[in-house]
Design an enzyme around this catalytic site. Structure first.
Site, PDB file in Angstrom:
ATOM      1  N   LYS A 116     -98.130 106.506  98.617  1.00 47.26           N
ATOM      2  CA  LYS A 116     -98.522 107.181  99.848  1.00 47.26           C
ATOM      3  C   LYS A 116    -100.022 107.108 100.108  1.00 47.26           C
ATOM      4  O   LYS A 116    -100.453 107.069 101.267  1.00 47.26           O
ATOM      5  CB  LYS A 116     -98.044 108.633  99.824  1.00 47.26           C
ATOM      6  CG  LYS A 116     -96.531 108.776  99.742  1.00 47.26           C
ATOM      7  CD  LYS A 116     -95.847 108.123 100.932  1.00 47.26           C
ATOM      8  CE  LYS A 116     -94.340 108.182 100.850  1.00 47.26           C
ATOM      9  NZ  LYS A 116     -93.753 107.238  99.928  1.00 47.26           N
ATOM     10  N   GLU A 200    -103.346 116.389 102.330  1.00 49.91           N
ATOM     11  CA  GLU A 200    -103.502 116.164 103.756  1.00 49.91           C
ATOM     12  C   GLU A 200    -103.578 117.514 104.459  1.00 49.91           C
ATOM     13  O   GLU A 200    -103.067 118.521 103.947  1.00 49.91           O
ATOM     14  CB  GLU A 200    -102.317 115.382 104.337  1.00 49.91           C
ATOM     15  CG  GLU A 200    -102.282 113.916 103.957  1.00 49.91           C
ATOM     16  CD  GLU A 200    -101.106 113.196 104.571  1.00 49.91           C
ATOM     17  OE1 GLU A 200    -101.150 111.950 104.592  1.00 49.91           O
ATOM     18  OE2 GLU A 200    -100.140 113.842 105.011  1.00 49.91           O
ATOM     19  N   ARG A 293     -86.568 100.781 104.588  1.00 52.03           N
ATOM     20  CA  ARG A 293     -85.115 100.667 104.444  1.00 52.03           C
ATOM     21  C   ARG A 293     -84.469 101.126 105.740  1.00 52.03           C
ATOM     22  O   ARG A 293     -85.145 101.565 106.675  1.00 52.03           O
ATOM     23  CB  ARG A 293     -84.629 101.555 103.293  1.00 52.03           C
ATOM     24  CG  ARG A 293     -85.093 103.017 103.452  1.00 52.03           C
ATOM     25  CD  ARG A 293     -84.496 103.952 102.441  1.00 52.03           C
ATOM     26  NE  ARG A 293     -85.139 105.246 102.392  1.00 52.03           N
ATOM     27  CZ  ARG A 293     -84.976 106.231 103.250  1.00 52.03           C
ATOM     28  NH1 ARG A 293     -84.193 106.055 104.300  1.00 52.03           N
ATOM     29  NH2 ARG A 293     -85.591 107.392 103.113  1.00 52.03           N
TER      30      ARG A 293
END
Length: 445
Positions: A116, A200, A293
């Site tokens: 990430k 974040e 995906r």
């Protein structure tokens, strides 16, 4: 087009992939654990191979057993569905090293988006909006506290290797951050084998909006449309709709453009989803993650566009052009998906059990992608998802009305299920208004 396909998954998504593959004349091979031997996806495939006991590590995550099944059956390609090995870059590389076609993005793209922190930095460099946060993993709680002073509380503490809503916690102050850092780091190390943590800015009121992308065989990346995924419990989605009631035509153009930039930044091929957080107060959105995906909620995009995304995946993997015109994409109507889970409808705890009654709703604009049938057992070994109930109407109001009728017509007895929750949600004034956020479920409880 490839002529044979091994589906390295189970339940409704395996059944869904097999349905499209058989329509295209592709020979299908199912792999299954011992308790899944009588499941519909196994019975509907042209061939099936038992690959191990119930535990996913010994069956659906057992790369060696899956590859051996592909070899023994002469499969030419592997489709991983979602979950299990679908975002495992090493498995994707191994599949291709064995001369098989991998129906998914390249291993390098999976690796780039799986971390990430790396994904955040790549997106920022490509011009995709990212929320204020850390560029490097916080090595200690002290480093996390120092970073938070620049970001501002509250902060979201996230496992860098996490995904699908796992490995996340909100910290309101320094004490909460220190506690969350230790918990998330330990969870990430235990679950993903990587204890790296990023921070974040946390937005107390936010919407979760994502964009479906396709990296075509000719190298182009196209963005279809956005999906609203803000009805969640414990960061796990329960209901999705498309298009988002929060997205204006101007905002949609910005979303789609950012999603294309994200895909192009990693040379993306096949189906993927760019997930974002939308601040409804300002109209700003920020990159959250890219899922490399097919998504659980892909059917609502299929219904508003009239596109079979599994077919498109297979066409891309085969080097073929799309079955639609990428320059003439248009969305029609409104679609809603409800995840019918074997769980308590109040507290959302898993409630597996033997299915004594299973009657699916039918009708115009009603679709059920299910993994189960009467007299089967939902075991505790796998995800609680039993079926996806999807409806398509001329507009949002029509889709909601159709969803109410479909929920009333879905009969399940045996395992616990969350259909009563959807009865409540579909009559909830906040949901009906379209002006809701990721806190809607907690406000209903």
């Amino acid at each position: 087009m490839i002529d044979s396909l091994l589906v390295a998954n189970r339940g409704e998504i395996a059944r869904r992939i097999i349905r499209t593959a058989k329509r295209l004349g592709i020979r299908t091979i199912a792999v299954h654990s011992e308790p899944d031997a009588g499941m519909p996806f196994v019975l509907e495939a042209d061939e099936s191979v038992a690959i191990g006991p119930a535990a996913p590590a010994q069956s659906y995550r057992n790369a060696d057993a899956i590859l051996a099944a592909a070899t023994s059956t002469g499969a030419k390609a592997i489709h991983p569905g979602y979950g299990f090995l679908s975002e495992n870059a090493d498995f994707a590389r191994t599949v291709e090293a064995n001369g098989l076609v991998w129906v998914g993005p390249g291993a390098d793209a999976i690796s780039a988006m799986g971390d990430k922190i790396n994904a955040r930095n790549l997106m920022a460099a490509a011009g995709v909006p990212v929320a204020p946060g850390t560029q490097d993993p916080a090595a200690s709680a002290d480093e996390a506290v120092a970073a938070a002073s620049g970001i501002g509380y509250p902060v979201m503490v996230k496992a860098s290797a996490g995904g699908g809503g796992m490995g996340m916690a909100v910290a309101e102050d320094e004490a909460g951050l220190r506690k969350a850092f230790d918990q998330i780091s330990a969870f990430a190390e235990r679950t993903f084998g990587d204890g790296s943590v990023l921070l974040e800015r946390y937005f107390p009121r936010v919407r979760h909006v994502e964009v479906q992308i396709l990296g075509l065989a000719d190298g182009r990346v196209v963005a279809l449309s956005e999906r609203e995924c803000s009805v969640q419990r414990r960061n796990q989605k329960l209901l999705e709709e498309a298009p988002s009631p929060a997205v204006s035509p101007e905002l949609r153009e910005r979303f789609l453009a950012a999603a294309v930039l994200a895909g192009e930044a990693v040379g993306y091929r096949n189906a993927g989803t760019v997930e974002c957080l939308l601040d409804p107060a300002t109209g700003e959105f920020f990159f959250l993650e890219m899922n490399t995906r097919l998504q659980v909620e892909h059917p609502i995009t299929e219904l508003i566009h009239g596109i079979d995304l599994v077919e498109e995946q297979l066409r891309i993997a085969s080097g073929l052009p799309p079955a639609f015109d990428p320059d003439a994409l248009a969305a029609t109507g409104h679609a809603i998906e409800l995840r019918v889970n074997a769980e308590d409808p109040k507290r959302f705890f898993p409630g597996p059990g033997h299915i004594t009654t299973w009657v699916e709703p039918t009708g115009d604009g009603v679709r059920v992608d299910s993994g189960y049938a009467p007299d089967l057992t939902v075991t505790p070994h796998y995800d609680s998802l039993m079926a996806k109930l999807i409806v398509h109407g001329a507009d949002r109001a029509a889709a909601i009305a159709k969803a109410r009728d479909a929920v009333a017509g879905f009969q399940i007895a045996g395992p616990k299920n969350n259909l009563p929750f959807f009865v409540e949600l579909l009559d909830n004034p906040e949901f009906i208004s379209g002006d809701y956020d990721t806190g809607i479920v907690s406000r209903m409880r």
